[in-house]
Design an enzyme around this catalytic site. Structure first.
Site, PDB file in Angstrom:
ATOM      1  N   GLY A  10      21.305  39.183  39.066  1.00 27.45           N
ATOM      2  CA  GLY A  10      21.299  39.441  37.627  1.00 27.45           C
ATOM      3  C   GLY A  10      22.714  39.744  37.140  1.00 27.45           C
ATOM      4  O   GLY A  10      23.656  39.827  37.936  1.00 27.45           O
ATOM      5  N   ASP A  36      11.484  41.733  46.595  1.00 25.90           N
ATOM      6  CA  ASP A  36      10.680  41.937  45.381  1.00 25.90           C
ATOM      7  C   ASP A  36      10.376  43.430  45.284  1.00 25.90           C
ATOM      8  O   ASP A  36       9.606  43.962  46.094  1.00 25.90           O
ATOM      9  CB  ASP A  36       9.392  41.107  45.510  1.00 25.90           C
ATOM     10  CG  ASP A  36       8.458  41.300  44.319  1.00 25.90           C
ATOM     11  OD1 ASP A  36       8.772  42.114  43.420  1.00 25.90           O
ATOM     12  OD2 ASP A  36       7.405  40.639  44.302  1.00 25.90           O
ATOM     13  N   ILE A  37      10.949  44.108  44.309  1.00 21.38           N
ATOM     14  CA  ILE A  37      10.765  45.566  44.229  1.00 21.38           C
ATOM     15  C   ILE A  37       9.332  45.957  43.897  1.00 21.38           C
ATOM     16  O   ILE A  37       8.933  47.098  44.082  1.00 21.38           O
ATOM     17  CB  ILE A  37      11.747  46.242  43.230  1.00 21.38           C
ATOM     18  CG1 ILE A  37      11.544  45.728  41.793  1.00 21.38           C
ATOM     19  CG2 ILE A  37      13.179  46.103  43.697  1.00 21.38           C
ATOM     20  CD1 ILE A  37      12.214  46.601  40.737  1.00 21.38           C
ATOM     21  N   ALA A  60      15.031  44.017  37.109  1.00 24.18           N
ATOM     22  CA  ALA A  60      14.122  44.307  36.000  1.00 24.18           C
ATOM     23  C   ALA A  60      13.608  42.994  35.429  1.00 24.18           C
ATOM     24  O   ALA A  60      14.211  41.932  35.645  1.00 24.18           O
ATOM     25  CB  ALA A  60      14.847  45.084  34.896  1.00 24.18           C
ATOM     26  N   TYR A  61      12.490  43.084  34.709  1.00 21.49           N
ATOM     27  CA  TYR A  61      12.012  41.952  33.920  1.00 21.49           C
ATOM     28  C   TYR A  61      12.571  42.183  32.521  1.00 21.49           C
ATOM     29  O   TYR A  61      12.101  43.059  31.790  1.00 21.49           O
ATOM     30  CB  TYR A  61      10.480  41.914  33.925  1.00 21.49           C
ATOM     31  CG  TYR A  61       9.905  40.773  33.117  1.00 21.49           C
ATOM     32  CD1 TYR A  61      10.266  39.454  33.377  1.00 21.49           C
ATOM     33  CD2 TYR A  61       9.005  41.002  32.094  1.00 21.49           C
ATOM     34  CE1 TYR A  61       9.740  38.405  32.634  1.00 21.49           C
ATOM     35  CE2 TYR A  61       8.475  39.961  31.340  1.00 21.49           C
ATOM     36  CZ  TYR A  61       8.850  38.671  31.613  1.00 21.49           C
ATOM     37  OH  TYR A  61       8.345  37.630  30.873  1.00 21.49           O
ATOM     38  N   THR A  62      13.622  41.428  32.153  1.00 21.17           N
ATOM     39  CA  THR A  62      14.408  41.746  30.959  1.00 21.17           C
ATOM     40  C   THR A  62      14.123  40.852  29.755  1.00 21.17           C
ATOM     41  O   THR A  62      14.829  40.953  28.752  1.00 21.17           O
ATOM     42  CB  THR A  62      15.920  41.672  31.284  1.00 21.17           C
ATOM     43  OG1 THR A  62      16.200  40.353  31.772  1.00 21.17           O
ATOM     44  CG2 THR A  62      16.325  42.705  32.299  1.00 21.17           C
ATOM     45  N   THR A 101      17.331  51.478  29.659  1.00 21.28           N
ATOM     46  CA  THR A 101      17.712  50.781  28.426  1.00 21.28           C
ATOM     47  C   THR A 101      17.671  51.664  27.177  1.00 21.28           C
ATOM     48  O   THR A 101      16.877  52.607  27.109  1.00 21.28           O
ATOM     49  CB  THR A 101      16.749  49.575  28.217  1.00 21.28           C
ATOM     50  OG1 THR A 101      16.973  49.003  26.935  1.00 21.28           O
ATOM     51  CG2 THR A 101      15.289  49.992  28.290  1.00 21.28           C
ATOM     52  N   TYR A 125       8.450  46.071  26.462  1.00 21.85           N
ATOM     53  CA  TYR A 125       9.609  46.219  27.355  1.00 21.85           C
ATOM     54  C   TYR A 125      10.046  47.680  27.418  1.00 21.85           C
ATOM     55  O   TYR A 125      10.183  48.260  28.501  1.00 21.85           O
ATOM     56  CB  TYR A 125      10.751  45.335  26.846  1.00 21.85           C
ATOM     57  CG  TYR A 125      12.086  45.532  27.550  1.00 21.85           C
ATOM     58  CD1 TYR A 125      12.262  45.126  28.874  1.00 21.85           C
ATOM     59  CD2 TYR A 125      13.170  46.103  26.890  1.00 21.85           C
ATOM     60  CE1 TYR A 125      13.487  45.297  29.510  1.00 21.85           C
ATOM     61  CE2 TYR A 125      14.400  46.274  27.518  1.00 21.85           C
ATOM     62  CZ  TYR A 125      14.543  45.867  28.827  1.00 21.85           C
ATOM     63  OH  TYR A 125      15.754  46.039  29.456  1.00 21.85           O
ATOM     64  N   LYS A 129       9.845  50.184  30.642  1.00 20.77           N
ATOM     65  CA  LYS A 129      11.100  50.760  31.168  1.00 20.77           C
ATOM     66  C   LYS A 129      11.015  52.289  31.162  1.00 20.77           C
ATOM     67  O   LYS A 129      11.492  52.943  32.077  1.00 20.77           O
ATOM     68  CB  LYS A 129      12.305  50.284  30.345  1.00 20.77           C
ATOM     69  CG  LYS A 129      12.658  48.810  30.503  1.00 20.77           C
ATOM     70  CD  LYS A 129      13.167  48.438  31.900  1.00 20.77           C
ATOM     71  CE  LYS A 129      14.523  49.011  32.186  1.00 20.77           C
ATOM     72  NZ  LYS A 129      15.025  48.585  33.523  1.00 20.77           N
TER      73      LYS A 129
HETATM   74  N1  LIG Z   1      20.540  42.760  29.343  1.00 18.54           N
HETATM   75  C1  LIG Z   1      20.616  43.759  28.468  1.00 18.54           C
HETATM   76  O1  LIG Z   1      20.997  43.585  27.295  1.00 18.54           O
HETATM   77  C2  LIG Z   1      20.265  45.164  28.899  1.00 18.54           C
HETATM   78  C3  LIG Z   1      20.388  46.196  27.966  1.00 18.54           C
HETATM   79  C4  LIG Z   1      20.090  47.510  28.336  1.00 18.54           C
HETATM   80  C5  LIG Z   1      19.661  47.763  29.643  1.00 18.54           C
HETATM   81  N2  LIG Z   1      19.528  46.733  30.514  1.00 18.54           N
HETATM   82  C6  LIG Z   1      19.042  47.050  31.877  1.00 18.54           C
HETATM   83  O2  LIG Z   1      20.094  46.766  32.769  1.00 18.54           O
HETATM   84  C7  LIG Z   1      19.555  46.341  34.029  1.00 18.54           C
HETATM   85  C8  LIG Z   1      20.208  45.046  34.445  1.00 18.54           C
HETATM   86  O3  LIG Z   1      19.967  44.075  33.428  1.00 18.54           O
HETATM   87  P1  LIG Z   1      20.627  42.623  33.479  1.00 18.54           P
HETATM   88  O4  LIG Z   1      21.139  42.320  32.127  1.00 18.54           O
HETATM   89  O5  LIG Z   1      21.534  42.498  34.668  1.00 18.54           O
HETATM   90  O6  LIG Z   1      19.291  41.770  33.714  1.00 18.54           O
HETATM   91  P2  LIG Z   1      19.120  40.300  34.338  1.00 18.54           P
HETATM   92  O7  LIG Z   1      20.384  39.544  34.222  1.00 18.54           O
HETATM   93  O8  LIG Z   1      17.859  39.765  33.750  1.00 18.54           O
HETATM   94  O9  LIG Z   1      18.882  40.616  35.887  1.00 18.54           O
HETATM   95  C9  LIG Z   1      17.701  41.178  36.375  1.00 18.54           C
HETATM   96  C10 LIG Z   1      17.512  40.683  37.779  1.00 18.54           C
HETATM   97  O10 LIG Z   1      16.311  41.275  38.306  1.00 18.54           O
HETATM   98  C11 LIG Z   1      15.636  40.270  39.034  1.00 18.54           C
HETATM   99  N3  LIG Z   1      14.228  40.605  39.188  1.00 18.54           N
HETATM  100  C12 LIG Z   1      13.214  40.386  38.306  1.00 18.54           C
HETATM  101  N4  LIG Z   1      12.055  40.808  38.857  1.00 18.54           N
HETATM  102  C13 LIG Z   1      12.343  41.306  40.092  1.00 18.54           C
HETATM  103  C14 LIG Z   1      11.571  41.876  41.128  1.00 18.54           C
HETATM  104  N5  LIG Z   1      10.241  42.012  41.027  1.00 18.54           N
HETATM  105  N6  LIG Z   1      12.189  42.274  42.265  1.00 18.54           N
HETATM  106  C15 LIG Z   1      13.533  42.118  42.384  1.00 18.54           C
HETATM  107  N7  LIG Z   1      14.317  41.563  41.451  1.00 18.54           N
HETATM  108  C16 LIG Z   1      13.720  41.162  40.304  1.00 18.54           C
HETATM  109  C17 LIG Z   1      15.860  38.996  38.260  1.00 18.54           C
HETATM  110  O11 LIG Z   1      15.655  37.890  39.077  1.00 18.54           O
HETATM  111  P3  LIG Z   1      14.956  36.537  38.469  1.00 18.54           P
HETATM  112  O12 LIG Z   1      15.800  36.157  37.293  1.00 18.54           O
HETATM  113  O13 LIG Z   1      15.019  35.609  39.615  1.00 18.54           O
HETATM  114  O14 LIG Z   1      13.564  36.951  38.082  1.00 18.54           O
HETATM  115  C18 LIG Z   1      17.335  39.155  37.869  1.00 18.54           C
HETATM  116  O15 LIG Z   1      18.178  38.642  38.876  1.00 18.54           O
HETATM  117  C19 LIG Z   1      18.024  46.275  33.817  1.00 18.54           C
HETATM  118  O16 LIG Z   1      17.448  47.469  34.274  1.00 18.54           O
HETATM  119  C20 LIG Z   1      17.865  46.193  32.319  1.00 18.54           C
HETATM  120  O17 LIG Z   1      16.620  46.729  31.896  1.00 18.54           O
HETATM  121  C21 LIG Z   1      19.835  45.451  30.187  1.00 18.54           C
END
Ligand SMILES: NC(=O)c1ccc[n+]([C@@H]2O[C@H](COP(=O)([O-])OP(=O)(O)OC[C@H]3O[C@@H](n4cnc5c(N)ncnc54)[C@H](OP(=O)(O)O)[C@@H]3O)[C@@H](O)[C@H]2O)c1
Length: 279
Positions: A10, A36-37, A60-62, A101, A125, A129
């Protein structure tokens, strides 16, 4: 430290997997395919084999809109995933840093959200979270929860979407009544490294400094990238989406590492992407 990183493909996971070894840590990084968490047996096995000092959960499932219809999957990944990690970290004697988040808040506040403000999520979401945060805080003793906002890096994100869409259209409409702090995943990874190296457990709000509307963010992306496109500010009501977003998504960084201003971080990101006008 021996650190196990989940969700390593991610946006945040990639930066953590690159940065933590640069800071002298031994890292075992797991992609979704590798760990897979949501599968407690797989988590237990990984913890047994690697015996990390700390697990950093970047998985996370984002898909915020997807969570509205795929609520069961969202709950499994965003709530039961951290539950599994928390319970098994506690048994194993590992610390846990869980990433959350700004969408745990409803966005009605007139000021940036403090870590001690009460969450009140307005989307599936955000609710899943928040459930994940609560499991972490209750099921293990040595936890860090780091909330962030508007994250962009190596992956699908607003910056890349804007640059792509601007190639297809002369005019873009972007929301002007929803505020965030855009946060570069690399800077967030640095803030997380600072936190775990300091060893003070608890709840953190880590974003770049400053704030803006999505409209201002889009305008600055195009200015820095030298892209000529007309950007029109619109209210959220003109661009309805399945999931509600907080109108005020800005976090106060009180008690957390201070990161540089979001505009400086954006410039750095665009330079790395090869998209900055002045190289
Ligand atoms: N993006 C934002 O704007 C944002 C804002 C605030 C907070 N956050 C938080 O920041 C953190 C990182 O976000 P990010 O932007 O890096 O998200 P991301 O790019 O969507 O990465 C999330 C990763 O988690 C993986 N994943 C999904 N389901 C999983 C599972 N069951 N077991 C293991 N891995 C799994 C996904 O893999 P697949 O793609 O292969 O499913 C993806 O590689 C998350 O906790 C998110 O809630 C994000």
């Amino acid at each position: 430290m021996k650190i196990l990183v989940t969700g390593s493909q991610g946006q945040l996971g990639r930066e953590l997997a690159e940065m933590l070894p640069e800071r002298g840590h031994k890292v075992a990084a797991f992609s979704h395919q590798e760990l897979d968490i949501a599968d407690p047996e797989a988590v237990e096995k990984a913890l047994d084999v690697h015996a990390p000092d700390i697990v950093v959960n970047a998985a996370a499932y984002t898909n915020v809109d997807g969570c509205e219809t795929e609520t069961e999957l969202a709950y499994r990944v965003n709530a039961l995933g951290p539950r599994n990690l928390a319970q098994l970290c506690e048994c194993q004697g590992s610390e846990l840093l869980h990433v959350s988040t700004n969408y745990v808040f409803d966005g009605s506040s007139e000021r940036p959200y403090e870590p001690f403000d009460l969450p009140n999520p307005i989307s599936a979401y955000g609710r899943t979270k928040l459930a994940g945060e609560e499991y972490v805080m209750r099921l293990c003793r040595r936890w860090y929860v780091v909330r962030s906002a508007g994250v962009y890096g190596e992956g699908h994100n607003f910056v890349r979407t804007m640059l792509r869409v601007a190639k297809e259209r002369d005019t873009l409409k972007v929301k002007e009544d929803e505020y965030i702090t855009p946060t570069y995943a690399r800077d967030l990874a640095g803030g997380i490294a600072d936190i775990i190296e300091n060893g003070l457990y608890g709840l953190y709000h880590v974003t770049n400094s400053g704030s803006c509307s999505w409209y201002e963010f889009a305008r600055d992306i195009f200015t820095l990238a030298g892209v000529e496109v007309e950007v029109l500010p619109i209210p959220t009501s003109e661009y309805p989406l399945p999931a509600a977003r907080p109108a005020n998504g800005v976090l106060s960084n009180i008690g957390s590492p201070t990161l540089r201003h979001w505009r400086e971080a954006l410039e750095d990101y665009l330079r790395r992407e090869g998209a900055l006008e002045r190289g």
